[in-house]
Design a protein around this motif. Sequence first.
Motif, PDB file in Angstrom:
ATOM      1  N   THR A  37      10.659  17.277   5.550  1.00 56.71           N
ATOM      2  CA  THR A  37      10.972  17.545   6.892  1.00 56.71           C
ATOM      3  C   THR A  37       9.842  17.297   7.977  1.00 56.71           C
ATOM      4  OG1 THR A  37      12.515  19.234   6.048  1.00 56.71           O
ATOM      5  CG2 THR A  37      12.170  19.115   8.616  1.00 56.71           C
ATOM      6  N   PRO A  38       8.807  17.778   7.566  1.00 56.08           N
ATOM      7  CA  PRO A  38       7.683  17.234   8.427  1.00 56.08           C
ATOM      8  C   PRO A  38       7.418  15.633   8.547  1.00 56.08           C
ATOM      9  CG  PRO A  38       6.999  19.164   7.376  1.00 56.08           C
ATOM     10  CD  PRO A  38       8.132  18.530   6.590  1.00 56.08           C
ATOM     11  N   VAL A  39       7.452  15.073   7.528  1.00 52.69           N
ATOM     12  CA  VAL A  39       7.411  13.703   7.586  1.00 52.69           C
ATOM     13  C   VAL A  39       8.241  13.001   8.022  1.00 52.69           C
ATOM     14  CG1 VAL A  39       6.607  11.797   5.863  1.00 52.69           C
ATOM     15  CG2 VAL A  39       5.748  14.071   5.178  1.00 52.69           C
ATOM     16  N   TYR A  40       9.728  13.301   8.009  1.00 53.73           N
ATOM     17  CA  TYR A  40      10.648  12.728   8.696  1.00 53.73           C
ATOM     18  C   TYR A  40      10.689  12.886  10.058  1.00 53.73           C
ATOM     19  CZ  TYR A  40      13.279  13.111   3.995  1.00 53.73           C
ATOM     20  OH  TYR A  40      13.847  12.900   2.787  1.00 53.73           O
ATOM     21  N   LEU A  41      10.188  14.026  10.264  1.00 52.07           N
ATOM     22  CA  LEU A  41       9.863  14.362  11.879  1.00 52.07           C
ATOM     23  C   LEU A  41       8.762  13.529  12.512  1.00 52.07           C
ATOM     24  CD1 LEU A  41      10.791  18.086  12.189  1.00 52.07           C
ATOM     25  CD2 LEU A  41      12.483  16.126  12.726  1.00 52.07           C
ATOM     26  N   ALA A  42       7.550  13.345  11.773  1.00 51.32           N
ATOM     27  CA  ALA A  42       6.553  12.686  12.150  1.00 51.32           C
ATOM     28  C   ALA A  42       6.891  11.091  12.308  1.00 51.32           C
ATOM     29  CB  ALA A  42       5.428  12.870  11.079  1.00 51.32           C
ATOM     30  N   ALA A  43       7.704  10.684  11.328  1.00 50.03           N
ATOM     31  CA  ALA A  43       8.136   9.178  11.260  1.00 50.03           C
ATOM     32  C   ALA A  43       9.072   8.988  12.635  1.00 50.03           C
ATOM     33  CB  ALA A  43       8.612   8.790   9.975  1.00 50.03           C
ATOM     34  N   ALA A  74       2.598  21.332  10.259  1.00 47.06           N
ATOM     35  CA  ALA A  74       2.829  20.409   9.442  1.00 47.06           C
ATOM     36  C   ALA A  74       3.153  18.979  10.034  1.00 47.06           C
ATOM     37  CB  ALA A  74       3.855  20.814   8.558  1.00 47.06           C
ATOM     38  N   VAL A  75       4.056  18.981  10.896  1.00 46.19           N
ATOM     39  CA  VAL A  75       4.317  17.746  11.644  1.00 46.19           C
ATOM     40  C   VAL A  75       3.157  17.180  12.324  1.00 46.19           C
ATOM     41  CG1 VAL A  75       5.643  16.612  13.619  1.00 46.19           C
ATOM     42  CG2 VAL A  75       6.768  18.266  12.152  1.00 46.19           C
ATOM     43  N   ARG A  76       2.228  17.888  12.682  1.00 48.75           N
ATOM     44  CA  ARG A  76       0.939  17.208  13.360  1.00 48.75           C
ATOM     45  C   ARG A  76       0.089  16.639  12.280  1.00 48.75           C
ATOM     46  NH1 ARG A  76      -1.016  21.707  15.396  1.00 48.75           N
ATOM     47  NH2 ARG A  76       0.176  21.548  16.973  1.00 48.75           N
ATOM     48  N   GLN A  77       0.092  17.253  10.988  1.00 45.12           N
ATOM     49  CA  GLN A  77      -0.762  16.674  10.083  1.00 45.12           C
ATOM     50  C   GLN A  77       0.085  15.281   9.405  1.00 45.12           C
ATOM     51  OE1 GLN A  77      -0.368  20.227   7.507  1.00 45.12           O
ATOM     52  NE2 GLN A  77      -2.217  21.106   8.178  1.00 45.12           N
ATOM     53  N   ALA A  78       1.340  15.486   9.347  1.00 44.64           N
ATOM     54  CA  ALA A  78       1.982  14.318   8.993  1.00 44.64           C
ATOM     55  C   ALA A  78       1.983  13.224   9.956  1.00 44.64           C
ATOM     56  CB  ALA A  78       3.600  14.720   8.794  1.00 44.64           C
ATOM     57  N   ARG A  79       1.873  13.496  11.021  1.00 46.62           N
ATOM     58  CA  ARG A  79       1.804  12.379  12.058  1.00 46.62           C
ATOM     59  C   ARG A  79       0.554  11.726  11.890  1.00 46.62           C
ATOM     60  NH1 ARG A  79       4.227  11.383  16.951  1.00 46.62           N
ATOM     61  NH2 ARG A  79       2.096  11.030  17.850  1.00 46.62           N
ATOM     62  N   ALA A  80      -0.534  12.342  11.620  1.00 45.91           N
ATOM     63  CA  ALA A  80      -1.858  11.733  11.303  1.00 45.91           C
ATOM     64  C   ALA A  80      -1.793  10.832  10.056  1.00 45.91           C
ATOM     65  CB  ALA A  80      -2.738  12.780  11.259  1.00 45.91           C
ATOM     66  N   ILE A  81      -1.286  11.240   9.000  1.00 46.20           N
ATOM     67  CA  ILE A  81      -1.207  10.379   7.868  1.00 46.20           C
ATOM     68  C   ILE A  81      -0.399   9.217   8.109  1.00 46.20           C
ATOM     69  CG2 ILE A  81       0.073  10.473   5.499  1.00 46.20           C
ATOM     70  CD1 ILE A  81      -0.890  13.626   5.501  1.00 46.20           C
ATOM     71  N   ARG A 114       0.794  -1.186  -0.057  1.00 47.05           N
ATOM     72  CA  ARG A 114       0.015   0.073  -0.058  1.00 47.05           C
ATOM     73  C   ARG A 114       0.786   1.229  -0.019  1.00 47.05           C
ATOM     74  NH1 ARG A 114      -2.837  -1.211   4.157  1.00 47.05           N
ATOM     75  NH2 ARG A 114      -1.811   0.208   5.608  1.00 47.05           N
ATOM     76  N   ILE A 115       0.749   2.250  -1.044  1.00 44.59           N
ATOM     77  CA  ILE A 115       1.483   3.196  -1.430  1.00 44.59           C
ATOM     78  C   ILE A 115       0.579   4.577  -0.638  1.00 44.59           C
ATOM     79  CG2 ILE A 115       2.878   4.565  -2.911  1.00 44.59           C
ATOM     80  CD1 ILE A 115       4.259   2.019  -2.303  1.00 44.59           C
ATOM     81  N   THR A 116       1.267   5.260  -0.050  1.00 43.09           N
ATOM     82  CA  THR A 116       0.613   6.699   0.360  1.00 43.09           C
ATOM     83  C   THR A 116       1.727   7.611   0.079  1.00 43.09           C
ATOM     84  OG1 THR A 116      -0.687   5.602   2.027  1.00 43.09           O
ATOM     85  CG2 THR A 116      -0.673   8.091   1.927  1.00 43.09           C
ATOM     86  N   ALA A 117       1.304   8.556  -0.768  1.00 44.04           N
ATOM     87  CA  ALA A 117       2.308   9.690  -1.271  1.00 44.04           C
ATOM     88  C   ALA A 117       2.027  11.035  -0.326  1.00 44.04           C
ATOM     89  CB  ALA A 117       2.394  10.176  -2.646  1.00 44.04           C
ATOM     90  N   VAL A 118       2.853  11.694  -0.054  1.00 45.11           N
ATOM     91  CA  VAL A 118       2.525  12.917   0.728  1.00 45.11           C
ATOM     92  C   VAL A 118       3.264  14.107   0.261  1.00 45.11           C
ATOM     93  CG1 VAL A 118       2.740  14.207   3.080  1.00 45.11           C
ATOM     94  CG2 VAL A 118       2.528  11.752   3.032  1.00 45.11           C
ATOM     95  N   ARG A 168       2.593  23.443   3.366  1.00 45.54           N
ATOM     96  CA  ARG A 168       4.072  23.791   2.719  1.00 45.54           C
ATOM     97  C   ARG A 168       4.744  24.379   3.771  1.00 45.54           C
ATOM     98  NH1 ARG A 168       6.259  27.925  -0.179  1.00 45.54           N
ATOM     99  NH2 ARG A 168       7.545  27.310  -1.888  1.00 45.54           N
ATOM    100  N   VAL A 169       6.087  23.944   3.992  1.00 41.86           N
ATOM    101  CA  VAL A 169       6.756  24.765   5.254  1.00 41.86           C
ATOM    102  C   VAL A 169       8.190  24.954   4.337  1.00 41.86           C
ATOM    103  CG1 VAL A 169       7.768  24.531   7.292  1.00 41.86           C
ATOM    104  CG2 VAL A 169       5.997  23.236   6.875  1.00 41.86           C
ATOM    105  N   PRO A 170       8.392  26.380   3.986  1.00 46.39           N
ATOM    106  CA  PRO A 170       9.606  26.598   3.318  1.00 46.39           C
ATOM    107  C   PRO A 170      10.676  26.931   4.341  1.00 46.39           C
ATOM    108  CG  PRO A 170       7.818  28.183   2.836  1.00 46.39           C
ATOM    109  CD  PRO A 170       7.446  27.282   4.015  1.00 46.39           C
ATOM    110  N   MET A 171      11.895  26.276   3.987  1.00 41.30           N
ATOM    111  CA  MET A 171      13.007  26.373   4.817  1.00 41.30           C
ATOM    112  C   MET A 171      14.093  27.264   4.461  1.00 41.30           C
ATOM    113  SD  MET A 171      12.797  23.778   7.179  1.00 41.30           S
ATOM    114  CE  MET A 171      11.684  22.421   7.403  1.00 41.30           C
ATOM    115  N   PRO A 172      13.748  28.600   4.920  1.00 41.50           N
ATOM    116  CA  PRO A 172      14.593  29.601   4.583  1.00 41.50           C
ATOM    117  C   PRO A 172      15.973  29.739   4.862  1.00 41.50           C
ATOM    118  CG  PRO A 172      13.306  30.269   6.578  1.00 41.50           C
ATOM    119  CD  PRO A 172      12.678  28.959   6.119  1.00 41.50           C
ATOM    120  N   ARG A 173      16.929  30.117   4.071  1.00 43.89           N
ATOM    121  CA  ARG A 173      18.482  30.135   4.160  1.00 43.89           C
ATOM    122  C   ARG A 173      18.836  31.302   4.908  1.00 43.89           C
ATOM    123  NH1 ARG A 173      18.071  27.439  -1.062  1.00 43.89           N
ATOM    124  NH2 ARG A 173      18.901  25.235  -1.086  1.00 43.89           N
TER     125      ARG A 173
END
Length: 373
Positions: free
Chosen positions: A115-121, A90-97, A42-46, A69-74
Amino acid sequence: MTHPSTPGRTLSVVLAGGGTAGHISPLLAIAGAIVDQRPGTRITAVGTEAGMETRLVPAAGYTLRTIDRVPMPRRPSIDLVKLPVRLVRAVRQARAIVAEAGADVVVGVGGYVSTPVYLAAWSRRVPVVIHEANARPGIANRVGARIAATVAVAFEGTGLADAVLVGMPMRRSIADLDRAAERGSARASLGLDPDRPTLIVTGGSSGAASVNRAVAGAVPALVAAGVQVLHITGRGKPVLDGDGSRLTLEGYHQVEFVDGMERVYAAADLLVARAGAATVSEVSAVGVPAVLVPLPHGNGEQRLNAAGLVEAGGALLVEDADLGPDWIRREALPLLADPARLATMSAASRAQGVRDGDRRMAGLVLAAAEDKR
C-alpha cells in the motif's frame, strides 16, 4: 523525455511485496520474466526488515530496499489508531525509494508493504501494475486497484474491476516440470522408494498442527497398506510418538522443510496441503492429484482458491475440522490404491493449470512502462 523503449535506456522496475513466500515467490518470478524479456532491466524490490524477503531477494540477485511495516487492521484496535502516522511515514520512505530508483513502473503483489509503495508511485505519477494471487483480494490490492494502470489476477471472480486473468507467476522449474520424467530422481533425492505409492503432506513453511495430527494418527494404517509417507511438518514442529520421541515407522519419513517443491510435486502420487493460492496454482500447473485443506480462519480465500480445481475433478477438498485419521484411512488410502483415478485427477488438474503467468505479467509490466509519458 527519454522513452523507456529508447535503445540503450535502462528500464527501472520497482516491485513491492513481502512477508511470506506466497508474496515473495510470485514477485521473484515476475522479476525474472521481466529481465528475460528486457535484459538489463534494473530491478528494485521493496519489503520490510521482518519478512522472508531479507533472505530470498538478495539470494535471487536483486536489490532489496525496506520500509516500515504497516498493518492494515480489519477491526478497531491500537493498530488502527496508529495507522495514519505509520502510513505517512512508510509512504515517505517508499517515495524516496521510487525516486532514487528512477522507476518507470511499480509492480505490487499485495501484503503490508504494498500500500505505501502504491501511494508513493501514484503521487509521483508512476504507473502501478498489481497482481492479486487470491480469489478473494486482500486490503492492500483492493486499495491499490483503484489507482492501478493494470490489475492482473490468478483466479477468476475476484471482483476487482477490469482485471486481466494471467494465472500465478511461478518458478520455471515448477511451471516446466515433467512429473513422469522426474519422478525417479525426485524420489531418490528425498530418500523415498522409487516404486511404492507415495503420499506427501505439507502444511507450508510454518507447518499446520491440525494436519500434522491427522496424518500422524493415520500413519500406521498407511504404511501397513504399503504406502510411503513424506511428511513435511514445518519448522520446529516435529511429529512425536507417545513417549515424546520423534515418530519413526518404516515407510514414514518426516522432515521440517524441503528446498525445491518441484521435487515434492514430482515424487507424490497424492499431495495433502493447504489451499494457498501458490499451492493451488502450482498443483494444477504440474498436474499432481491433491487433497486441499483450507485454513479454518482468515477471510475464506483458501476455500475460494481451491473451488475451481475441485470442481474440475483435479483435487478433493476437506475442511480442517473433518480431516482426521479416519478420513485419511477412508478416503486417501483407497485413492492411493487406484492408479486410474489418480491419473484422471492428474489430467483434470493439469488442464486447469496456467504455466506462463510470469511471462504474462512481464508483458503487462513492460507495456505499462512503454505507455508512460
